[in-house]
Write an enzyme that holds these catalytic residues in place. Sequence first.
Site, short mmCIF file in Angstrom:
data_model
loop_
_atom_site.label_atom_id
_atom_site.label_comp_id
_atom_site.label_asym_id
_atom_site.label_seq_id
_atom_site.Cartn_x
_atom_site.Cartn_y
_atom_site.Cartn_z
N ASP A 24 0.77 -1.25 0.00
CA ASP A 24 0.00 0.00 0.00
C ASP A 24 0.81 1.31 0.00
OD1 ASP A 24 -1.51 -2.14 0.89
OD2 ASP A 24 -2.13 -1.18 2.75
N GLU A 206 -10.39 -2.56 4.70
CA GLU A 206 -9.05 -2.02 4.93
C GLU A 206 -8.92 -0.63 4.28
OE1 GLU A 206 -6.23 -5.95 5.02
OE2 GLU A 206 -6.61 -5.20 3.01
#
Length: 483
Positions: A24, A206
């Site tokens: 990420d 998430e």
Amino acid sequence: QAKTGSVPHRPQFHFSPKAHWMNDPNGMLYLNGTYHLFFQYYPDATVWGPMHWGHATSKDMLHWQELPIALYPDSLGWIFSGSAVVDVNNTSGFGKDGKTPLVAIFTHHNDKLEKAKSDKFQYQSLAYSLDEGKTWTKYAGNPVLPNPGITDFRDPKVRWYAPQKKWIMTLATKDRITFYSSPNLKNWTRESDFGKDLGAHGGVWECPDLLPMTHNGKQAWVLLVSINPGGPNGGSATQYFVGDFDGKTFKPYSTKTKWMDYGTDNYAGVTFSNTGNRTILMGWMSNWQYARDVPTDPWRSANTVPRELSLREVDKELYLTSTPIKELDKLNGKTTSLSNVPVKGQYDVSAKTGQKSALFKLALSVPAVNDFSVVLANEQGNELVIGYEKSTNSYYIDRSKSGKTDFEKGFGKRHTAPRIATGNTLSLTLVADVASVELFADGGLTVMTDIFFPNQPLNKLYIKSATGISISGLFTPLTKAVQ
Ligand code: FRU
């Protein structure tokens, strides 16, 4: 030693770390003419491991310079995803000698507690920088938000909520979003929960983000929620909700499940802080389903092209649109225009333009009357196909014959996306960069991002239609941004 840019499958203007594992994007922010990207990084292998925050900076979000690691694991845990803010008013008190602090808010993931079967192994912590992101100091009072007993309690995205002069943290809490507020980034109060019974729940929630946007002069809020697995074409993907936010509660206008990107390779995308009126998102251009297996070396993963987000109304529903940042035009080579080209069978774009690489932008305008496809190919018979199917009114990307596909059984598939726009003319912008293609259809209402790994570079480009079609558009080669 080969230069970074000449390694097979290395993206030429999408950020990828020189070596080792990335997932990420984290803590992205803009400050004094520089864009900062931090990212989930494991510097000891090309697979996921104890997480650090890597760091890179850029003036245009295309030419990136990788810098030393910003945050290392410590006694409280590994450094999972999170955000960073420019604390202009020094609410945190971290500022010194008139220096504005940058504050990173991240999840500490304590693997020892996890192994000991505690529920409380993820909690939120702070670090600050007084030298524009070069060096970071962890806050001595960490964690600032302890875990209340929720196994998945992570990925804080923080923004300033001006009407009530407080910070809002949007946090993923397993199967929902929890909003917290704080006057100083250190003391957090729970405000509300959202989403347990709404949206897609095929996997854990998430990396959320909460964005104020305007539509027709009215403010609306967009809540991005990444889920893994459970995406529309399998694995990880990002859904979103449009609604109102009053500093405490998020109320969606609609219960429809909407996807920011129907491709399989845009995950955990969040926006940059401190970009004024621009809302700019970058995602991780991979998918947990196969990220650890993709055939690249010595690194794994790249980010999507940065995208500007807006809202658009179609049939009384508000949708997010994503389009490549305007800075991408800086990489433009010499454009070839195609005007009302009749395509019956196959039209050879590479012959017309002299293009011999998958490094280009292709903008097409096509009547929504027949099937057609854009095909990237090579002499080995590898093919990556992007197309429109009239009978289902959908777009697709088919990577089943794109080269190396057997490293994971679900990789070599055809992915589909509904056309959301209603007009009679399809408009498609394709952005290709060696091992990825991003389709922005109808002004970014339908988006697909897919990666692929040909055995040899894809050096041919065709447009095909069996039934016949007339196309207009612009073909633009792009220059590389990596060395
Ligand atoms: C999303 C994610 C986050 C987590 C990070 C760990 O891809 O699972 O929820 O913070 O990756 O690297």
